[in-house]
Motif scaffolding. Structure first.
Motif, PDB file in Angstrom:
ATOM      1  N   ILE A 147      47.842 -28.475 -46.943  1.00 57.47           N
ATOM      2  CA  ILE A 147      46.748 -29.290 -46.405  1.00 57.47           C
ATOM      3  C   ILE A 147      47.285 -30.310 -45.407  1.00 57.47           C
ATOM      4  O   ILE A 147      46.705 -30.528 -44.336  1.00 57.47           O
ATOM      5  N   ALA A 148      48.403 -30.943 -45.750  1.00 53.49           N
ATOM      6  CA  ALA A 148      48.986 -31.957 -44.873  1.00 53.49           C
ATOM      7  C   ALA A 148      49.461 -31.355 -43.556  1.00 53.49           C
ATOM      8  O   ALA A 148      49.285 -31.951 -42.486  1.00 53.49           O
ATOM      9  N   VAL A 149      50.073 -30.184 -43.620  1.00 52.72           N
ATOM     10  CA  VAL A 149      50.518 -29.511 -42.399  1.00 52.72           C
ATOM     11  C   VAL A 149      49.319 -29.217 -41.506  1.00 52.72           C
ATOM     12  O   VAL A 149      49.361 -29.415 -40.278  1.00 52.72           O
ATOM     13  N   HIS A 150      48.229 -28.743 -42.105  1.00 55.25           N
ATOM     14  CA  HIS A 150      47.020 -28.426 -41.338  1.00 55.25           C
ATOM     15  C   HIS A 150      46.413 -29.674 -40.696  1.00 55.25           C
ATOM     16  O   HIS A 150      46.064 -29.664 -39.508  1.00 55.25           O
ATOM     17  N   LEU A 151      46.292 -30.757 -41.452  1.00 55.84           N
ATOM     18  CA  LEU A 151      45.666 -31.957 -40.879  1.00 55.84           C
ATOM     19  C   LEU A 151      46.554 -32.566 -39.802  1.00 55.84           C
ATOM     20  O   LEU A 151      46.057 -33.156 -38.842  1.00 55.84           O
ATOM     21  N   ASN A 152      47.871 -32.406 -39.946  1.00 61.47           N
ATOM     22  CA  ASN A 152      48.767 -32.896 -38.894  1.00 61.47           C
ATOM     23  C   ASN A 152      48.556 -32.141 -37.577  1.00 61.47           C
ATOM     24  O   ASN A 152      48.670 -32.722 -36.495  1.00 61.47           O
ATOM     25  N   LEU A 153      48.248 -30.846 -37.676  1.00 60.45           N
ATOM     26  CA  LEU A 153      47.962 -30.068 -36.470  1.00 60.45           C
ATOM     27  C   LEU A 153      46.783 -30.659 -35.697  1.00 60.45           C
ATOM     28  O   LEU A 153      46.766 -30.661 -34.464  1.00 60.45           O
ATOM     29  N   ILE A 154      45.810 -31.204 -36.417  1.00 55.53           N
ATOM     30  CA  ILE A 154      44.608 -31.746 -35.791  1.00 55.53           C
ATOM     31  C   ILE A 154      44.819 -33.181 -35.315  1.00 55.53           C
ATOM     32  O   ILE A 154      44.320 -33.568 -34.256  1.00 55.53           O
ATOM     33  N   VAL A 155      45.589 -33.955 -36.048  1.00 54.70           N
ATOM     34  CA  VAL A 155      45.635 -35.400 -35.827  1.00 54.70           C
ATOM     35  C   VAL A 155      46.825 -35.868 -34.998  1.00 54.70           C
ATOM     36  O   VAL A 155      46.693 -36.768 -34.155  1.00 54.70           O
TER      37      VAL A 155
END
Length: 459
Positions: free
Chosen positions: A361-369
């Protein structure tokens, strides 16, 4: 000691870089200091002790944030006076500000010593952590006058164009704090065993020693800002200066409140998706703290540099300061963003168990943010420039609009359809909006009408 007007001459990119670098390194040091102290408390005194220190430190951070704006206003006044080659005006600001901050710190310290139990109870501190928190917080309130003094002297020196001296004594403070923590917690050698009070006492001693050494050093070096015996009358509070500092400082201080409030609202959206998502966000935020440090340092640096040049009437150098500040922001913020994109999973794994679903989840949200941080850094840099001219309301309104009018409603309106991605995209979109509005305001040029004489101290 370096000359007090160095920011009004010489190579702008070199001056800005060498001025901002100690501020950036100081921010990193302070974060490391807090992390090391938390390791000692959490691993050896237990979770209740860690909760106690965390709750207390939130209060202390808010108290430092409460004077952030007025400290920045003092810095700008000093920088403008130095840039205009008016050392008497700069010393008048120093004298009044020193007395004002000292009185404020004594009042906060006395109230804090009395109200510590009530404050922690109001925060809902768990029962097992409450007595530990009261012990820790009371010592921290004893340290508050020294902390305020250290904060103010550092800000005054930066206003005069010197960021290296504050950094050197910040290194001393952090070194003493880290060294004394285990000695005073466990009672090693000749030191008494103080438990959680030892951690706070380490901060108290480090702050007192560092500010005393800093003041001694600048007097020994005959810094132009120091007040000699003939200048002691300048310690009488000039209420004209105080009104200017407060009027200009409150909007800057409110920006800290807007940032804190927006994060509280943001957390409410994050928490609705459960503990894994909340843990992912917490881990990502640990990395973000370091990613945003260059923009924070550059914002402070360009504010001092622009204020000196505004005071000197060198508007071409002000424009160049803004331009190189933005370029350095993309470089210094962009590099860690790229590195984290390349190594996002291992970086997140430092803060989470290897088999935790929160890592994905953290890897995914980092891609966006992550890519939004250099954009938000543009807002930080240009806001620092316009604040140097005394235009402090517009940056506050822009920040409030982006974070409270765009980010929160956007997440609320789209979260049911897009889930957690709506929350992450609201973060990024609000950064884009803040950048566009700040750039538009900067280019419009209205902020230039807030001339130095409008915020200069009264005689």
């Amino acid at each position: 000691m370096r000359g007090p007007t160095e920011l009004t001459s010489g190579s702008i990119p070199r001056r800005l870089f060498t001025f901002a670098l100690p501020i950036l390194l100081g921010n990193v040091l302070q974060s490391i200091n807090g992390s090391v102290n938390a390791i000692w408390v959490g691993n050896f005194l237990g979770t209740a002790a860690l909760t106690a220190t965390n709750n207390s430190n939130i209060v202390m951070f808010l108290l430092l944030g409460a004077v952030f704006g007025v400290t920045m206003a003092s810095t700008i006044l000093i920088a403008q006076s130095v840039g205009a080659r008016k050392p008497d005006a700069a010393r008048r600001v120093v004298g009044t500000s020193a007395s004002f901050f000292f009185a404020l710190s004594l009042a906060f310290s006395a109230l804090g010593l009395w109200l510590s139990p009530a404050i922690l109870a109001w925060m809902g501190t768990p029962a097992d952590a409450l007595p530990l928190g009261v012990t820790y917080m009371r010592v921290m309130f004893l340290a508050l006058p020294a902390s305020y003094a250290f904060f103010f002297v550092n800000a005054a020196l930066r206003g005069a164009g010197d960021s290296r001296t504050p950094f050197a004594f910040l290194v001393l403070s952090v070194f003493l704090d880290i060294l004394l923590n285990p000695l005073l917690i466990f009672g090693l050698g000749p030191f008494p065993e103080m438990g959680i009070a030892g951690s706070a006492t380490a901060t108290l001693v480090a702050q007192c020693v560092s500010v005393a050494a800093l003041v001694h050093y600048i007097y020994r070096k005959r810094n132009p800002l120091t007040l000699r015996r003939a200048d002691l009358h300048l310690l009488r509070i000039d209420w004209g200066i105080v009104r200017t500092i407060v009027a200009k400082g409150i909007p800057m201080g409110l920006q800290m409140i807007v940032l804190s409030s927006s994060m509280v609202i943001f957390m409410r959206f994050v928490n609705r998706f459960g503990s894994d998502t909340a843990a992912a966000f917490a881990a990502a935020q640990q990395l973000w703290n370091y990613v945003q440090m260059p923009a924070l340092a550059l914002g402070a640096a360009v504010s001092s540099m622009a204020a000196q040049n505004i005071g000197a009437g060198l508007w071409a150098r002000v424009r160049e300061t803004a331009r190189f500040g933005v370029l350095y922001n993309f470089l210094l913020t962009g590099v860690p963003v790229i590195l984290l994109y390349l190594a996002s999973r291992p970086a997140i794994g430092v803060f989470l168990p290897a088999d935790s679903p929160a890592i994905g989840i953290a890897v995914h949200l980092n891609l966006i943010v992550l890519w939004s941080f250099p954009l938000f850094g543009v807002s930080m840099v240009l806001s620092g420039v316009v604040r140097a001219a005394g235009a402090v309301v517009a940056p506050l309104l822009i920040l409030a609009f982006a974070l409270l009018v765009v980010r929160a409603p956007l997440a609320w309106l789209t979260v049911d359809r897009w889930g957690a991605d709506a929350v992450w995209w609201s973060f990024t979109i609000s950064a884009i909006v803040a950048m566009l509005l700040t750039v538009g305001y900067y280019l419009a040029g209205n902020w230039r009408s807030a001339r130095p004489n409008r915020i200069s101290p009264s005689r």
